[in-house]
Design a protein around this motif. Sequence first.
Motif, mmCIF file in Angstrom:
data_model
loop_
_atom_site.group_PDB
_atom_site.id
_atom_site.type_symbol
_atom_site.label_atom_id
_atom_site.label_comp_id
_atom_site.label_asym_id
_atom_site.label_seq_id
_atom_site.Cartn_x
_atom_site.Cartn_y
_atom_site.Cartn_z
ATOM 1 N N THR A 173 -10.145 70.163 -3.355
ATOM 2 C CA THR A 173 -11.089 71.030 -4.068
ATOM 3 C C THR A 173 -10.707 72.483 -3.799
ATOM 4 N N LEU A 174 -10.545 73.239 -4.876
ATOM 5 C CA LEU A 174 -10.165 74.648 -4.765
ATOM 6 C C LEU A 174 -11.397 75.527 -4.945
ATOM 7 N N THR A 175 -11.364 76.700 -4.326
ATOM 8 C CA THR A 175 -12.413 77.704 -4.530
ATOM 9 C C THR A 175 -11.764 78.967 -5.058
ATOM 10 N N LEU A 176 -12.174 79.379 -6.258
ATOM 11 C CA LEU A 176 -11.656 80.600 -6.886
ATOM 12 C C LEU A 176 -12.816 81.578 -7.084
ATOM 13 N N ILE A 177 -12.484 82.845 -7.147
ATOM 14 C CA ILE A 177 -13.485 83.901 -7.227
ATOM 15 C C ILE A 177 -13.385 84.593 -8.581
ATOM 16 N N VAL B 73 -9.636 84.481 -13.253
ATOM 17 C CA VAL B 73 -10.915 83.814 -13.462
ATOM 18 C C VAL B 73 -11.848 84.770 -14.199
ATOM 19 N N ALA B 74 -12.343 84.324 -15.322
ATOM 20 C CA ALA B 74 -13.219 85.170 -16.129
ATOM 21 C C ALA B 74 -14.537 85.424 -15.413
ATOM 22 N N SER B 75 -15.137 86.594 -15.677
ATOM 23 C CA SER B 75 -16.423 86.915 -15.059
ATOM 24 C C SER B 75 -17.521 85.986 -15.560
ATOM 25 N N THR B 76 -17.278 85.328 -16.714
ATOM 26 C CA THR B 76 -18.278 84.422 -17.286
ATOM 27 C C THR B 76 -17.963 82.959 -17.008
ATOM 28 N N ALA B 77 -16.976 82.714 -16.150
ATOM 29 C CA ALA B 77 -16.576 81.333 -15.886
ATOM 30 C C ALA B 77 -17.731 80.554 -15.282
ATOM 31 N N PRO B 78 -17.861 79.263 -15.625
ATOM 32 C CA PRO B 78 -18.927 78.434 -15.057
ATOM 33 C C PRO B 78 -18.676 78.198 -13.572
ATOM 34 N N SER B 79 -19.677 77.657 -12.904
ATOM 35 C CA SER B 79 -19.579 77.467 -11.457
ATOM 36 C C SER B 79 -18.608 76.360 -11.070
ATOM 37 N N THR B 80 -18.252 75.485 -12.051
ATOM 38 C CA THR B 80 -17.293 74.418 -11.763
ATOM 39 C C THR B 80 -16.286 74.302 -12.898
ATOM 40 N N LEU B 81 -15.006 74.278 -12.531
ATOM 41 C CA LEU B 81 -13.912 73.961 -13.459
ATOM 42 C C LEU B 81 -13.103 72.834 -12.832
ATOM 43 N N TYR B 82 -12.100 72.371 -13.583
ATOM 44 C CA TYR B 82 -11.285 71.250 -13.123
ATOM 45 C C TYR B 82 -9.828 71.547 -13.423
ATOM 46 N N TYR B 83 -8.943 71.011 -12.592
ATOM 47 C CA TYR B 83 -7.520 71.057 -12.927
ATOM 48 C C TYR B 83 -7.067 69.625 -13.223
ATOM 49 N N TRP C 140 -1.746 65.489 -7.622
ATOM 50 C CA TRP C 140 -1.134 66.793 -7.388
ATOM 51 C C TRP C 140 -1.111 67.046 -5.880
ATOM 52 N N LEU C 141 -0.075 67.705 -5.432
ATOM 53 C CA LEU C 141 -0.026 68.197 -4.050
ATOM 54 C C LEU C 141 -0.152 69.719 -4.111
ATOM 55 N N ILE C 142 -1.301 70.225 -3.658
ATOM 56 C CA ILE C 142 -1.548 71.672 -3.694
ATOM 57 C C ILE C 142 -1.627 72.164 -2.258
ATOM 58 N N MET D 5 -4.169 62.544 -11.866
ATOM 59 C CA MET D 5 -3.785 63.801 -11.204
ATOM 60 C C MET D 5 -4.777 64.911 -11.595
ATOM 61 N N GLY D 6 -5.778 65.139 -10.750
ATOM 62 C CA GLY D 6 -6.763 66.167 -11.074
ATOM 63 C C GLY D 6 -7.726 66.407 -9.934
ATOM 64 N N GLY D 7 -8.464 67.487 -10.029
ATOM 65 C CA GLY D 7 -9.424 67.821 -8.975
ATOM 66 C C GLY D 7 -10.412 68.874 -9.440
ATOM 67 N N VAL D 8 -11.298 69.267 -8.493
ATOM 68 C CA VAL D 8 -12.406 70.174 -8.789
ATOM 69 C C VAL D 8 -12.059 71.599 -8.341
ATOM 70 N N ILE D 9 -12.533 72.571 -9.135
ATOM 71 C CA ILE D 9 -12.416 73.991 -8.775
ATOM 72 C C ILE D 9 -13.824 74.571 -8.723
ATOM 73 N N ASN D 10 -14.237 75.031 -7.550
ATOM 74 C CA ASN D 10 -15.512 75.731 -7.424
ATOM 75 C C ASN D 10 -15.305 77.210 -7.725
ATOM 76 N N ILE D 11 -16.149 77.768 -8.562
ATOM 77 C CA ILE D 11 -16.053 79.178 -8.949
ATOM 78 C C ILE D 11 -17.213 79.925 -8.303
ATOM 79 N N VAL D 12 -16.892 80.963 -7.553
ATOM 80 C CA VAL D 12 -17.919 81.741 -6.843
ATOM 81 C C VAL D 12 -17.774 83.217 -7.203
#
Length: 941
Positions: A354-358, A407-417, A345-347, A427-434
Amino acid sequence: MADALGSISAGPLSISEGQNYTDNISSATDVDYFKLPASLFAVPSQIDVSLGGSFSSVNDLFSISIVNSSDTVLQTVSTGVPTSLSASAAAGSSYYLKVAQADSLDTTNYTISYDVVETAESELRSTSVSNGSIQSSNHLIENTSFKGALSTADDTDWYTFTTGNVDGSTVTLSLSSVATDATFYNLKITNENGTTVSKTGNEALSTTAGTSSGSLSFTVAAGTPTESGTYFVNVEANNTETFASSSEFGNQYTLSLSGNTDYNAAPVATINGVSSGDYGTTVENDNVYSTVSRATTTALSDIISVSDADTASTPNSTISQYIIGLQDTTSKTFAIAAESGNANWLIDGKADPTLTLIRGQTYTFDRTDSGHSLQIQADASAGTVGTAYGSSEGITAGAGGDFTYTVASTAPSTLYYQCAASGHEGMGGVINIVDNLGTVTYTDDTEGASTITAKTSSSGSGFLTSLSAAEFASASYVSASGNDDNQKIYAIAVDNSGISSVDTNASTDGTQGLTSPNDTSGIITYRFVTSNSGISISGSDSDSLIEGTSSTNQTLTAALIGTPAANVNVNMIIDAPDDLTISGTNVSVVDASANTYVMTLNSTTTSDTFIVSAANSANSGTATLQYSTVSTDSAYNALSIPSTDFTVEENIATFTVSDITYSSSSGYVSEGSTTTGTYTITANGLSSSDDLELIVDASGLEFSSATSFNLTQSSPSATIIVTADDDTTIEAGSNNDGIHSHAVTHAINENGSVSSTYLNSISNKSISVADNDDTSSAKSVSISDGSSTSSTITSIPDNITVNLIESSGASTSFTSSSGAILAASDLTISHVTLADQASVYTSDIAISDVVLQLRDIVGLQTLTAAAKEAADVNNDGEVAISDVVSSLRHIVGLEEISTFDLIDSSGSGVTQVGPSMSDATLTLVQNGDVDLSGSFTSIIA
């Protein structure tokens, strides 16, 4: 910025309102012009300019002018210290600021900024807003010609102003028309309900204007109808039936506010050189921002400063509220594409980053890929299509391919796309949830620890939070700890003048505030970018730095957070106050006059130390180091670094004063002789850098020694030698033996200027003097005050200077001793004054005295003796209304009654003082003090 151009014809840079610009005068011929665009001058306005910098000189260094497009000077000032100036500007033209050398060249950087305040009613402005009600009143600016116009015969214009709180200060309002062939306008001053105010004496504050200008004035006085506060001004047609056909219709009237009261000015909030404008405006410059490191805490008072033009320590200048908002402006949109061959993927142009979502935030995935299926999942297996997490399962490109994801308030600290299409497992990568964005934390006055969280929108209720002064002092901006974000701080300041609480609807139910309260600044917004990059400052700052004492020096360490790009320097600028000096092997001076230094860090030198010491001329108090950065690596440019505070102690000397040695065994110096008195002053505890100047002065004495001495560590003592001044004044002394005293005063200058540190540090030295003037024929004139309330001795204290004033105005001075003065010859006098009256005599002229004057005038009471002499303020032989007026003007502070009469034992006023007096036991009464309640200060019971 580049050096400003040197003429209007060269096309100077157009600069923005409310922002600081830095330049310098590089030579005697260098001139800097800055353009103020014509778009700011749609209506008549006032230009307010501030010149700042670290320069300070008794010589005029800079000449700053406001000029029009023809280079005609509207206002100019030459200065050696930071200053401000203002000028009125007509509508429809550009204006310029001009900076040049004055008397002396100084190449130090200066800063310049300006604000434009419209001085026309809001109905005349480019965006017309009615000022036809009290609620919509326009704020008047003192000493400025305000323009307005009645657009119809029924039009009514409202204005407002707020006085200072000092009783006796004055307010004047004037209105003039263009045409003068009739009476055109009514002008009145009202309260918030529109009721015309009447000042003391029941005189209504209303007038007319046309054939001549109309003027209204009053004095601010507590407990009267014109006490300090907010007032309203109304301008309307004098005759609504004829105004529309009059010669004045269509013209602009001029309304001017003057007087010496401290009219309220709105506060100004500033963040990093960007300042707020008028109430209702927002000043924002997205090109000016600061970068802060993750998980850092910065005092909000280090970010936001507030200034107020009102007199210091008055309600009008005191900031009562700081209104703060925090908006998250982090990009919530990802541009999604795909590499050929289904590899990545080209993001946002990066391959599988690696993405960071809140948690709680909503993001948009803007897709331009084809033939792919984007899925967010909780499965950790790389290259494996797992179970979709949330609402994104199996979303493909094309119609409906774009999607938003909360992003759900109960989302785990790591997701993936992941691409869910067959064969696209790579085609995939890591999403850090903070959890967190940056926040503002503070201690609520009642609730304790509190937090202002970032909102996604700056509109709507709940975005802004009002902090008291104490809450603001406790507030800090805390940057996000686990992610990068963009945030904007919104700031508004409100002073304590109370304008916002004025209820313009007080006569009916409900409250209605002003639409443009002048106790409130405009909004200033400023952007903070959080990133995993920065500089930390560590080391002890808890111990005091003592002037000239190297053992108290403190060492700080500056360390990079993260790593800048290779071969790129991060220049950390250290701005130090004059009380501090910075040194170190990796520290160099940028601007000595501004006390600015630089330390260079990079990927090789990731940390280094610098030494902080108290400057040789340091003053006691708190001294703050401010930091900023310059780098071509954008992540390290314009970093926001918390400041460092130090406690500085000045090395303060103490003084030893010896006893006086007289050359005569009599123990005094004699008038008309060469006898001397000698004593020595020694400064103790001087450091090698101290340079004190002792200055001595006296009246009635002459100095055989110098009157100025340099006191240094190597030469800390001064010897003072005095002789008596051979005057002709009879000075009998306390025992009537001619032995009296005169005092030598001492002042200390430090490093060439008056030192408040050493104010009154050396007491006066009393020198005994023998008088040689003939007192054999002199008359001892006993003087007591006329106090009717004092139960103690009322004789005049020693060493009070009594001035006997002759009818010609000539004055002869006497010094009191043992309750009397000695008069060697007859003087014909009209009245008496006391030197330094405020400190030696307690005046008590009050309304009760005015009542007694009036009762005498109308025949209800007859004043006699001392009371009648006191009531006759102007000493013309009768008590009249003019005397009452003088007393009233004294009471309200418009004039000072400083004259006294001497009264003999029969109650008659004395006009001759001297040896021929038959009655030399006199009473001193202040004119206007009819009930004789004033007294000498030192003998009040």
